[in-house]
Design a protein around this motif. Structure first.
Motif, PDB file in Angstrom:
ATOM      1  N   LEU A   1       0.824  -1.210   0.000  1.00 48.11           N
ATOM      2  CA  LEU A   1       0.000   0.000   0.000  1.00 48.11           C
ATOM      3  C   LEU A   1       0.856   1.257   0.000  1.00 48.11           C
ATOM      4  O   LEU A   1       1.972   1.280   0.534  1.00 48.11           O
ATOM      5  CB  LEU A   1      -0.906   0.006   1.234  1.00 48.11           C
ATOM      6  CG  LEU A   1      -1.836  -1.211   1.377  1.00 48.11           C
ATOM      7  CD1 LEU A   1      -2.296  -1.358   2.813  1.00 48.11           C
ATOM      8  CD2 LEU A   1      -3.013  -1.088   0.429  1.00 48.11           C
ATOM      9  N   ASP A   2       0.302   2.318  -0.607  1.00 50.06           N
ATOM     10  CA  ASP A   2       0.924   3.634  -0.589  1.00 50.06           C
ATOM     11  C   ASP A   2       0.076   4.581   0.250  1.00 50.06           C
ATOM     12  O   ASP A   2      -1.155   4.561   0.175  1.00 50.06           O
ATOM     13  CB  ASP A   2       1.036   4.190  -2.016  1.00 50.06           C
ATOM     14  CG  ASP A   2       2.237   3.619  -2.760  1.00 50.06           C
ATOM     15  OD1 ASP A   2       3.326   3.535  -2.164  1.00 50.06           O
ATOM     16  OD2 ASP A   2       2.078   3.255  -3.945  1.00 50.06           O
ATOM     17  N   PRO A   3       0.710   5.441   1.056  1.00 52.50           N
ATOM     18  CA  PRO A   3      -0.062   6.384   1.873  1.00 52.50           C
ATOM     19  C   PRO A   3      -0.713   7.467   1.003  1.00 52.50           C
ATOM     20  O   PRO A   3      -0.194   7.776  -0.082  1.00 52.50           O
ATOM     21  CB  PRO A   3       0.997   6.980   2.801  1.00 52.50           C
ATOM     22  CG  PRO A   3       2.288   6.817   2.071  1.00 52.50           C
ATOM     23  CD  PRO A   3       2.151   5.559   1.276  1.00 52.50           C
ATOM     24  N   PRO A   4      -1.806   8.012   1.500  1.00 47.52           N
ATOM     25  CA  PRO A   4      -2.514   7.632   2.726  1.00 47.52           C
ATOM     26  C   PRO A   4      -3.381   6.405   2.480  1.00 47.52           C
ATOM     27  O   PRO A   4      -4.067   6.317   1.462  1.00 47.52           O
ATOM     28  CB  PRO A   4      -3.362   8.866   3.024  1.00 47.52           C
ATOM     29  CG  PRO A   4      -3.654   9.445   1.670  1.00 47.52           C
ATOM     30  CD  PRO A   4      -2.436   9.180   0.836  1.00 47.52           C
ATOM     31  N   TRP A   5      -3.343   5.450   3.402  1.00 47.78           N
ATOM     32  CA  TRP A   5      -4.173   4.260   3.257  1.00 47.78           C
ATOM     33  C   TRP A   5      -4.831   3.943   4.592  1.00 47.78           C
ATOM     34  O   TRP A   5      -4.288   4.212   5.661  1.00 47.78           O
ATOM     35  CB  TRP A   5      -3.358   3.059   2.754  1.00 47.78           C
ATOM     36  CG  TRP A   5      -2.201   2.675   3.619  1.00 47.78           C
ATOM     37  CD1 TRP A   5      -0.912   3.109   3.534  1.00 47.78           C
ATOM     38  CD2 TRP A   5      -2.235   1.745   4.725  1.00 47.78           C
ATOM     39  NE1 TRP A   5      -0.124   2.534   4.510  1.00 47.78           N
ATOM     40  CE2 TRP A   5      -0.917   1.687   5.250  1.00 47.78           C
ATOM     41  CE3 TRP A   5      -3.218   0.975   5.300  1.00 47.78           C
ATOM     42  CZ2 TRP A   5      -0.576   0.879   6.324  1.00 47.78           C
ATOM     43  CZ3 TRP A   5      -2.888   0.169   6.382  1.00 47.78           C
ATOM     44  CH2 TRP A   5      -1.584   0.125   6.874  1.00 47.78           C
ATOM     45  N   SER A   6      -6.007   3.356   4.517  1.00 42.53           N
ATOM     46  CA  SER A   6      -6.750   2.985   5.722  1.00 42.53           C
ATOM     47  C   SER A   6      -7.773   1.924   5.366  1.00 42.53           C
ATOM     48  O   SER A   6      -8.575   2.108   4.446  1.00 42.53           O
ATOM     49  CB  SER A   6      -7.450   4.208   6.323  1.00 42.53           C
ATOM     50  OG  SER A   6      -8.166   3.851   7.485  1.00 42.53           O
ATOM     51  N   LEU A   7      -7.715   0.798   6.075  1.00 44.90           N
ATOM     52  CA  LEU A   7      -8.602  -0.336   5.819  1.00 44.90           C
ATOM     53  C   LEU A   7      -9.521  -0.530   7.017  1.00 44.90           C
ATOM     54  O   LEU A   7      -9.063  -0.658   8.157  1.00 44.90           O
ATOM     55  CB  LEU A   7      -7.789  -1.610   5.589  1.00 44.90           C
ATOM     56  CG  LEU A   7      -6.611  -1.540   4.622  1.00 44.90           C
ATOM     57  CD1 LEU A   7      -5.883  -2.876   4.593  1.00 44.90           C
ATOM     58  CD2 LEU A   7      -7.081  -1.157   3.230  1.00 44.90           C
ATOM     59  N   ARG A   8     -10.800  -0.571   6.757  1.00 46.99           N
ATOM     60  CA  ARG A   8     -11.786  -0.853   7.797  1.00 46.99           C
ATOM     61  C   ARG A   8     -12.055  -2.353   7.784  1.00 46.99           C
ATOM     62  O   ARG A   8     -12.587  -2.898   6.810  1.00 46.99           O
ATOM     63  CB  ARG A   8     -13.068  -0.077   7.516  1.00 46.99           C
ATOM     64  CG  ARG A   8     -14.199  -0.321   8.485  1.00 46.99           C
ATOM     65  CD  ARG A   8     -13.867   0.156   9.875  1.00 46.99           C
ATOM     66  NE  ARG A   8     -15.036   0.046  10.772  1.00 46.99           N
ATOM     67  CZ  ARG A   8     -14.958   0.187  12.081  1.00 46.99           C
ATOM     68  NH1 ARG A   8     -13.790   0.471  12.661  1.00 46.99           N
ATOM     69  NH2 ARG A   8     -16.039   0.075  12.830  1.00 46.99           N
ATOM     70  N   ILE A   9     -11.676  -3.054   8.854  1.00 44.06           N
ATOM     71  CA  ILE A   9     -11.795  -4.510   8.907  1.00 44.06           C
ATOM     72  C   ILE A   9     -13.061  -4.866   9.675  1.00 44.06           C
ATOM     73  O   ILE A   9     -13.155  -4.640  10.884  1.00 44.06           O
ATOM     74  CB  ILE A   9     -10.574  -5.151   9.590  1.00 44.06           C
ATOM     75  CG1 ILE A   9      -9.272  -4.581   9.032  1.00 44.06           C
ATOM     76  CG2 ILE A   9     -10.641  -6.668   9.442  1.00 44.06           C
ATOM     77  CD1 ILE A   9      -9.059  -4.834   7.550  1.00 44.06           C
ATOM     78  N   GLN A  10     -14.027  -5.435   8.963  1.00 42.80           N
ATOM     79  CA  GLN A  10     -15.262  -5.876   9.613  1.00 42.80           C
ATOM     80  C   GLN A  10     -15.666  -7.253   9.087  1.00 42.80           C
ATOM     81  O   GLN A  10     -16.816  -7.512   8.750  1.00 42.80           O
ATOM     82  CB  GLN A  10     -16.377  -4.847   9.427  1.00 42.80           C
ATOM     83  CG  GLN A  10     -16.600  -4.350   8.033  1.00 42.80           C
ATOM     84  CD  GLN A  10     -17.579  -3.172   7.990  1.00 42.80           C
ATOM     85  OE1 GLN A  10     -17.467  -2.209   8.747  1.00 42.80           O
ATOM     86  NE2 GLN A  10     -18.549  -3.270   7.086  1.00 42.80           N
ATOM     87  N   ASP A  11     -14.656  -8.141   9.038  1.00 42.69           N
ATOM     88  CA  ASP A  11     -14.879  -9.494   8.522  1.00 42.69           C
ATOM     89  C   ASP A  11     -15.395 -10.461   9.575  1.00 42.69           C
ATOM     90  O   ASP A  11     -15.686 -11.610   9.272  1.00 42.69           O
ATOM     91  CB  ASP A  11     -13.596 -10.043   7.895  1.00 42.69           C
ATOM     92  CG  ASP A  11     -12.425 -10.087   8.863  1.00 42.69           C
ATOM     93  OD1 ASP A  11     -12.611  -9.757  10.059  1.00 42.69           O
ATOM     94  OD2 ASP A  11     -11.308 -10.439   8.428  1.00 42.69           O
ATOM     95  N   ARG A  12     -15.466 -10.019  10.829  1.00 39.48           N
ATOM     96  CA  ARG A  12     -15.978 -10.814  11.947  1.00 39.48           C
ATOM     97  C   ARG A  12     -15.150 -12.075  12.206  1.00 39.48           C
ATOM     98  O   ARG A  12     -15.618 -13.034  12.815  1.00 39.48           O
ATOM     99  CB  ARG A  12     -17.454 -11.178  11.748  1.00 39.48           C
ATOM    100  CG  ARG A  12     -18.373  -9.964  11.644  1.00 39.48           C
ATOM    101  CD  ARG A  12     -19.822 -10.341  11.795  1.00 39.48           C
ATOM    102  NE  ARG A  12     -20.110 -10.947  13.078  1.00 39.48           N
ATOM    103  CZ  ARG A  12     -20.255 -10.285  14.222  1.00 39.48           C
ATOM    104  NH1 ARG A  12     -20.125  -8.971  14.250  1.00 39.48           N
ATOM    105  NH2 ARG A  12     -20.533 -10.936  15.346  1.00 39.48           N
ATOM    106  N   ALA A  13     -13.912 -12.092  11.765  1.00 43.35           N
ATOM    107  CA  ALA A  13     -13.032 -13.239  12.008  1.00 43.35           C
ATOM    108  C   ALA A  13     -12.714 -13.334  13.495  1.00 43.35           C
ATOM    109  O   ALA A  13     -12.523 -12.314  14.163  1.00 43.35           O
ATOM    110  CB  ALA A  13     -11.743 -13.094  11.211  1.00 43.35           C
ATOM    111  N   PRO A  14     -12.621 -14.539  14.042  1.00 44.94           N
ATOM    112  CA  PRO A  14     -12.328 -14.674  15.470  1.00 44.94           C
ATOM    113  C   PRO A  14     -10.926 -14.236  15.852  1.00 44.94           C
ATOM    114  O   PRO A  14     -10.705 -13.754  16.966  1.00 44.94           O
ATOM    115  CB  PRO A  14     -12.535 -16.169  15.741  1.00 44.94           C
ATOM    116  CG  PRO A  14     -12.391 -16.824  14.417  1.00 44.94           C
ATOM    117  CD  PRO A  14     -12.891 -15.841  13.407  1.00 44.94           C
ATOM    118  N   LEU A  15      -9.962 -14.384  14.937  1.00 46.61           N
ATOM    119  CA  LEU A  15      -8.581 -14.053  15.277  1.00 46.61           C
ATOM    120  C   LEU A  15      -7.803 -13.731  14.003  1.00 46.61           C
ATOM    121  O   LEU A  15      -7.925 -14.430  13.001  1.00 46.61           O
ATOM    122  CB  LEU A  15      -7.908 -15.222  16.006  1.00 46.61           C
ATOM    123  CG  LEU A  15      -6.677 -14.890  16.848  1.00 46.61           C
ATOM    124  CD1 LEU A  15      -7.068 -14.055  18.062  1.00 46.61           C
ATOM    125  CD2 LEU A  15      -5.985 -16.160  17.308  1.00 46.61           C
TER     126      LEU A  15
END
Length: 321
Positions: free
Chosen positions: A23-37
């Motif tokens: 990735l190149d800045p600016p970058w931001s990922l919203r993680i909402q995959d509901r994975a346990p770990l």
């Protein structure tokens, strides 16, 4: 088997989602995959883990973070960078308005991002099913833990980085086992740090009486233990053992044993040939009915429903592959 070995014996990745993000800045990922770990290691540049509750955590090159789901979080180049991409269940990535990005950002085998020469490189490994990680392990972890690069030494991060881009026969199984090994090594190193506030049962292992009792319970959970028998094995009275065990571990010996048995049963039920009756015998219950009653009381579902849920999730994961 000691208490920590029993805890770390649980992770069993099955077709885990492993990905190198460039990735190149600016970058931001919203993680909402509901994975346990999820495990994240920083290969190049820096990253910030921004939970919805709690302080942002900075990751430098070589640092590894372990994130406990299913609550969402953000990972970005800077805590102030607004999310641009959302990671959903099922390995789906989209823009904030829902446009799919998987094909647009594909950079080759298990590699994804802005460009092959992006300034930030992260490797993530995600356990996608609840049955792959024991509930007891998840309960022992904070939502975010960070193991700094200087706090330990292991060849496993470099090996995972080397193997993640390969596409050879058996590679998925190879990566699953590497993820398990890396997670176990990270957690063992993290638990050993005095400042992390390890669970009470972990600290109690150093007590000459309670530590001995924990080793006995974890080493042979199927034995028909009673407080009297455990006290005799540890050389103290029943009252002394019950009082000291509860004080150091946070629950009585038989309550601890029940949790240990049911966690083990949850893992064993995922084995292809397992029956509720065979699992009951292996974990110390006299019958399938006795295990089912305890399992449903503690976990809210029957052993059969638990197994069917894990298998359905595994089938869905296989179908996506």
């Amino acid at each position: 088997m000691d208490a920590l070995a029993g805890l770390l014996d649980g992770p069993r990745a099955r077709g885990a989602f492993l990905l190198r993000s460039v990735l190149d800045p600016p970058w931001s990922l919203r993680i909402q995959d509901r994975a346990p770990l999820t495990l994240v290691q920083v290969e190049r540049s820096e990253a910030w883990i921004v939970p919805d509750e709690g302080e942002p955590r900075r990751l430098r090159p070589g640092d590894i973070a372990v994130l406990r789901g299913p609550d969402p979080y953000t990972i970005a180049d800077d805590p102030a960078t607004e999310p641009q991409i959302v990671i959903h269940p099922g390995e789906l990535s989209t823009t904030l308005d829902g446009r799919e990005l998987c094909d647009d950002m594909d950079l080759g085998v298990r590699t994804w991002g802005d460009s092959p020469d992006g300034s930030a490189v992260l490797i993530s490994g995600t356990y996608q099913l609840d049955g792959e990680v024991s509930r007891r392990l998840l309960a022992a972890l904070p939502q975010v833990l960070v193991l700094p690069a200087e706090a330990w030494s292991s060849p496993l991060p470099a090996l995972l980085a080397e193997e993640i881009g390969r596409d050879e026969p058996g590679q998925e199984v190879m990566l699953d086992r590497l993820l398990d090994l890396l997670l176990i090594a990270v957690l063992r190193a993290w638990f050993s740090r005095p400042e992390v506030g390890a669970p009470a049962w972990y600290r109690a292992q150093g007590d000459p009486v309670v530590g001995r009792a924990l080793k006995l319970l974890d080493g042979d959970p199927a034995r028909p233990w009673t407080v009297a028998l455990l006290a005799a094995e540890t050389g103290v009275s029943r009252a002394a053992l019950a009082r000291r065990f509860t004080e150091l571990v946070g629950e009585p010996p038989m309550a601890y044993l029940t949790g240990r048995r049911l966690s083990l049963a949850a893992d064993l039920l995922c084995e292809p040939e397992a029956t509720v009756g065979s699992v009951a015998r292996r974990v110390g219950y006299g019958s399938a009915f006795a295990l089912s009653t305890a399992f449903k009381r503690e976990r809210g579902v029957s052993p059969q429903a638990h197994r069917e849920g894990v298998r359905a999730g595994a089938a869905a994961t296989a179908g996506r592959g």
